[in-house]
Design a protein around this motif. Structure first.
Motif, PDB file in Angstrom:
ATOM      1  N   THR A  17       0.751  -1.191   0.179  1.00  0.00           N
ATOM      2  CA  THR A  17       0.081   0.149  -0.147  1.00  0.00           C
ATOM      3  C   THR A  17       0.791   1.256   0.057  1.00  0.00           C
ATOM      4  N   TYR A  18       0.777   1.962  -1.059  1.00  0.00           N
ATOM      5  CA  TYR A  18       1.582   3.062  -1.222  1.00  0.00           C
ATOM      6  C   TYR A  18       0.966   4.266   0.092  1.00  0.00           C
ATOM      7  N   SER A  19       1.916   5.335   0.407  1.00  0.00           N
ATOM      8  CA  SER A  19       1.620   6.291   1.455  1.00  0.00           C
ATOM      9  C   SER A  19       0.292   6.869   1.284  1.00  0.00           C
ATOM     10  N   ASN A  20      -0.173   7.307  -0.087  1.00  0.00           N
ATOM     11  CA  ASN A  20      -1.251   7.918  -0.340  1.00  0.00           C
ATOM     12  C   ASN A  20      -2.480   6.987  -0.158  1.00  0.00           C
ATOM     13  N   GLY A  21      -2.393   5.554   0.323  1.00  0.00           N
ATOM     14  CA  GLY A  21      -3.409   4.642   0.394  1.00  0.00           C
ATOM     15  C   GLY A  21      -3.640   3.861  -0.725  1.00  0.00           C
ATOM     16  N   VAL A  22      -3.168   4.024  -1.850  1.00  0.00           N
ATOM     17  CA  VAL A  22      -3.454   3.078  -2.892  1.00  0.00           C
ATOM     18  C   VAL A  22      -2.954   1.783  -2.758  1.00  0.00           C
ATOM     19  N   VAL A  23      -3.616   0.825  -2.794  1.00  0.00           N
ATOM     20  CA  VAL A  23      -3.038  -0.524  -2.504  1.00  0.00           C
ATOM     21  C   VAL A  23      -2.822  -1.137  -3.922  1.00  0.00           C
ATOM     22  N   ALA A  24      -1.503  -1.265  -4.078  1.00  0.00           N
ATOM     23  CA  ALA A  24      -1.065  -1.461  -5.569  1.00  0.00           C
ATOM     24  C   ALA A  24      -0.651  -2.897  -5.681  1.00  0.00           C
ATOM     25  N   ILE A  25      -0.600  -3.974  -4.656  1.00  0.00           N
ATOM     26  CA  ILE A  25      -0.219  -5.275  -4.636  1.00  0.00           C
ATOM     27  C   ILE A  25      -0.951  -5.791  -3.419  1.00  0.00           C
ATOM     28  N   GLY A  46      -0.807  -7.159 -17.992  1.00  0.00           N
ATOM     29  CA  GLY A  46      -2.006  -6.751 -17.219  1.00  0.00           C
ATOM     30  C   GLY A  46      -2.202  -5.436 -17.672  1.00  0.00           C
ATOM     31  N   PRO A  47      -3.605  -4.942 -16.960  1.00  0.00           N
ATOM     32  CA  PRO A  47      -3.985  -3.622 -17.737  1.00  0.00           C
ATOM     33  C   PRO A  47      -3.196  -2.441 -16.843  1.00  0.00           C
ATOM     34  N   SER A  48      -3.135  -1.102 -17.425  1.00  0.00           N
ATOM     35  CA  SER A  48      -2.497  -0.126 -16.874  1.00  0.00           C
ATOM     36  C   SER A  48      -3.082   0.124 -15.421  1.00  0.00           C
ATOM     37  N   GLY A  49      -1.987   0.160 -14.468  1.00  0.00           N
ATOM     38  CA  GLY A  49      -2.291   0.538 -13.123  1.00  0.00           C
ATOM     39  C   GLY A  49      -2.568  -0.722 -12.397  1.00  0.00           C
ATOM     40  N   ALA A  50      -2.235  -1.875 -13.013  1.00  0.00           N
ATOM     41  CA  ALA A  50      -2.743  -3.149 -12.130  1.00  0.00           C
ATOM     42  C   ALA A  50      -1.695  -3.569 -11.212  1.00  0.00           C
ATOM     43  N   GLY A  51      -0.355  -2.820 -11.344  1.00  0.00           N
ATOM     44  CA  GLY A  51       0.584  -3.209 -10.083  1.00  0.00           C
ATOM     45  C   GLY A  51       1.916  -3.804 -10.762  1.00  0.00           C
ATOM     46  N   LYS A  52       1.994  -3.730 -12.114  1.00  0.00           N
ATOM     47  CA  LYS A  52       3.230  -4.435 -12.686  1.00  0.00           C
ATOM     48  C   LYS A  52       4.370  -3.909 -12.200  1.00  0.00           C
ATOM     49  N   SER A  53       4.316  -2.742 -12.226  1.00  0.00           N
ATOM     50  CA  SER A  53       5.678  -1.951 -11.883  1.00  0.00           C
ATOM     51  C   SER A  53       6.268  -1.936 -10.515  1.00  0.00           C
ATOM     52  N   THR A  54       4.909  -1.854  -9.810  1.00  0.00           N
ATOM     53  CA  THR A  54       5.203  -2.015  -8.236  1.00  0.00           C
ATOM     54  C   THR A  54       5.812  -3.488  -7.901  1.00  0.00           C
ATOM     55  N   PHE A  55       5.216  -4.454  -8.798  1.00  0.00           N
ATOM     56  CA  PHE A  55       5.578  -5.968  -8.446  1.00  0.00           C
ATOM     57  C   PHE A  55       7.085  -6.021  -8.831  1.00  0.00           C
ATOM     58  N   GLU A  58      13.414  -1.359  -4.962  1.00  0.00           N
ATOM     59  CA  GLU A  58      13.160   0.109  -5.457  1.00  0.00           C
ATOM     60  C   GLU A  58      11.756   0.355  -4.475  1.00  0.00           C
ATOM     61  N   GLU A  59      11.012  -0.424  -4.207  1.00  0.00           N
ATOM     62  CA  GLU A  59      10.124  -0.283  -3.366  1.00  0.00           C
ATOM     63  C   GLU A  59       9.896  -1.460  -2.271  1.00  0.00           C
ATOM     64  N   SER A  60       9.259  -1.351  -1.264  1.00  0.00           N
ATOM     65  CA  SER A  60       9.446  -2.394  -0.140  1.00  0.00           C
ATOM     66  C   SER A  60       7.906  -2.742   0.099  1.00  0.00           C
ATOM     67  N   ASP A  97      11.376  -3.314 -17.167  1.00  0.00           N
ATOM     68  CA  ASP A  97      10.378  -2.492 -16.913  1.00  0.00           C
ATOM     69  C   ASP A  97       9.833  -2.001 -18.439  1.00  0.00           C
ATOM     70  N   GLU A  98       8.971  -2.526 -19.140  1.00  0.00           N
ATOM     71  CA  GLU A  98       8.557  -2.246 -20.595  1.00  0.00           C
ATOM     72  C   GLU A  98       9.860  -1.845 -21.408  1.00  0.00           C
ATOM     73  N   PRO A  99      10.828  -2.568 -21.622  1.00  0.00           N
ATOM     74  CA  PRO A  99      12.104  -2.237 -22.379  1.00  0.00           C
ATOM     75  C   PRO A  99      11.683  -1.728 -23.948  1.00  0.00           C
ATOM     76  N   THR A 153       5.529  -5.658 -19.714  1.00  0.00           N
ATOM     77  CA  THR A 153       5.565  -5.302 -21.077  1.00  0.00           C
ATOM     78  C   THR A 153       3.816  -5.385 -21.364  1.00  0.00           C
ATOM     79  N   HIS A 154       3.885  -4.342 -22.371  1.00  0.00           N
ATOM     80  CA  HIS A 154       2.232  -4.374 -22.859  1.00  0.00           C
ATOM     81  C   HIS A 154       2.302  -4.639 -24.539  1.00  0.00           C
ATOM     82  N   ASN A 155       3.471  -5.346 -24.798  1.00  0.00           N
ATOM     83  CA  ASN A 155       3.709  -5.738 -26.242  1.00  0.00           C
ATOM     84  C   ASN A 155       3.087  -7.181 -26.747  1.00  0.00           C
TER      85      ASN A 155
HETATM   86  N1  LIG Z   1       4.951   5.954  -5.902  1.00  0.00           N
HETATM   87  C1  LIG Z   1       3.627   5.861  -5.841  1.00  0.00           C
HETATM   88  N2  LIG Z   1       2.763   6.373  -4.859  1.00  0.00           N
HETATM   89  C2  LIG Z   1       1.427   6.133  -4.779  1.00  0.00           C
HETATM   90  N3  LIG Z   1       0.886   5.348  -5.812  1.00  0.00           N
HETATM   91  C3  LIG Z   1       1.454   4.841  -6.782  1.00  0.00           C
HETATM   92  C4  LIG Z   1       3.028   4.882  -6.783  1.00  0.00           C
HETATM   93  N4  LIG Z   1       3.316   4.303  -7.878  1.00  0.00           N
HETATM   94  C5  LIG Z   1       2.319   3.554  -8.264  1.00  0.00           C
HETATM   95  N5  LIG Z   1       1.187   3.918  -7.811  1.00  0.00           N
HETATM   96  C6  LIG Z   1       0.026   3.537  -7.815  1.00  0.00           C
HETATM   97  O1  LIG Z   1      -0.194   2.190  -7.717  1.00  0.00           O
HETATM   98  C7  LIG Z   1      -1.142   1.422  -8.522  1.00  0.00           C
HETATM   99  C8  LIG Z   1      -0.237   0.352  -9.303  1.00  0.00           C
HETATM  100  O2  LIG Z   1       0.870   1.289 -10.121  1.00  0.00           O
HETATM  101  P1  LIG Z   1       1.890   0.508 -11.116  1.00  0.00           P
HETATM  102  O3  LIG Z   1       2.767   1.432 -11.590  1.00  0.00           O
HETATM  103  O4  LIG Z   1       2.580  -0.736 -10.162  1.00  0.00           O
HETATM  104  O5  LIG Z   1       0.920  -0.184 -12.124  1.00  0.00           O
HETATM  105  P2  LIG Z   1       1.404  -0.649 -13.603  1.00  0.00           P
HETATM  106  O6  LIG Z   1       0.633  -2.180 -13.898  1.00  0.00           O
HETATM  107  O7  LIG Z   1       2.902  -0.848 -13.807  1.00  0.00           O
HETATM  108  O8  LIG Z   1       0.744   0.258 -14.698  1.00  0.00           O
HETATM  109  P3  LIG Z   1       1.272   0.722 -15.969  1.00  0.00           P
HETATM  110  O9  LIG Z   1       1.139  -0.354 -17.126  1.00  0.00           O
HETATM  111  O10 LIG Z   1       0.194   1.819 -16.334  1.00  0.00           O
HETATM  112  O11 LIG Z   1       2.519   1.067 -16.109  1.00  0.00           O
HETATM  113  C9  LIG Z   1      -1.738   2.466  -9.579  1.00  0.00           C
HETATM  114  O12 LIG Z   1      -2.810   2.730  -8.869  1.00  0.00           O
HETATM  115  C10 LIG Z   1      -0.376   3.834  -9.426  1.00  0.00           C
HETATM  116  O13 LIG Z   1      -1.432   4.868  -9.385  1.00  0.00           O
END
Ligand SMILES: Nc1ncnc2c1ncn2[C@@H]1O[C@H](COP(=O)(O)OP(=O)(O)OP(=O)(O)O)[C@@H](O)[C@H]1O
Length: 228
Positions: free
Chosen positions: A10-18, A35-44, A51-53, A162-164, A194-196
């Motif tokens: 959960t990011y500090s703004n309350g968003v549950v990413a994973i 996965g769809p945009s915003g699904a959590g791939k980058s966070t994963f 880079e994130e814990s 990450d999306e090379p 990847t989105h490819n």
């Molecule tokens: N540093 C951050 N602080 C707060 N929220 C974040 C942060 N990074 C990502 N998020 C939020 O966490 C969720 C997952 O984001 P993430 O970047 O992991 O998704 P993604 O699947 O990689 O998306 P995309 O395909 O668009 O790159 C989103 O709702 C995003 O807005």
């Protein structure tokens, strides 16, 4: 090689990413994360190189339990991980050679070792003839080749990307994918968000699909599964 157990973020703004992930990736695997945009791939994948814990749960990469290591130990841990980004992240004032050599200089390799290895990896990515150029003098595909060379110069066990191909045209994307495939064939584990669709469906590997912070699919030789 990589193991996540009951991982939440959960990011500090309350968003549950994973939102509860359990996964194992073996040495030598090639894994696409889709996965769809915003699904959590980058966070994963950011959690794999610390880079994130995670807010909760455990992540073990190459025998190291990431939530437990001190910040001062992170650089040492990262020596075993190569990272490649969509926007290359090259140092603009350094030449191709210097960008790649830099990763070895920081870990205090000898000038002889550096020269030999840098030329070896630049040959592998097909850029031996452009060693003296600056990143601004290169095409996007060439810049990504430099970034891949930099990621593997210290012979990491894992390369995380990450999306090379996100900024590259289809033909260049395939050239870059062929380099990743070569690196994987030499035994290096690869995890790539990847989105490819074209690449995922035609260069078959394991596919982990993330939706709303959870693993929705995990298939060996899987499909992209979404509209492009
Ligand atoms: N540093 C951050 N602080 C707060 N929220 C974040 C942060 N990074 C990502 N998020 C939020 O966490 C969720 C997952 O984001 P993430 O970047 O992991 O998704 P993604 O699947 O990689 O998306 P995309 O395909 O668009 O790159 C989103 O709702 C995003 O807005």
């Amino acid at each position: 090689m990589i193991e996540m157990t009951d991982v939440y973020k959960t990011y500090s703004n309350g968003v549950v990413a994973i939102n509860g992930i359990n996964v194992k990736i073996k040495t030598g695997e090639f894994v696409y994360v889709v996965g769809p945009s915003g699904a959590g791939k980058s966070t994963f994948i950011k959690m794999m190189y610390r880079e994130e814990s995670p807010t909760n749960g455990n992540i073990i990469v190459d025998g190291v339990s990431l939530p437990k290591i001190r910040n001062t130990k992170v650089p040492l841990f990262r020596r075993n991980i190569g990272v490649v980004f969509q926007d290359f992240k090259l140092l603009p004032t350094l030449t191709v050679y210097e960008n790649v050599a830099f990763a070895m200089e920081v870990i205090e390799k000898t000038p002889e070792e550096i020269k030999k290895r840098v030329m070896e990896v630049l040959e592998l990515v097909g850029l031996k003839h452009k060693v003296r150029m600056l990143p601004t003098e290169l095409s996007g595909g060439e810049q990504q080749r430099v970034s891949i060379a930099r990621s593997i110069v210290n012979s990491p066990k894992v390369v995380i990307a990450d999306e090379p191909t996100g900024n590259l045209d289809p033909e260049t994307s395939w050239e870059i994918m062929n380099i990743f495939d070569e690196i994987n064939k030499s035994g290096t584990t690869i995890v790539m968000a990847t989105h490819n669709k074209d690449i995922v469906n035609n260069m078959k590997h394991r596919v982990i699909a993330i939706e709303s912070g959870k693993i929705a699919r995990d298939d060996l030789r899987g499909e992209y599964g979404y509209e492009a």
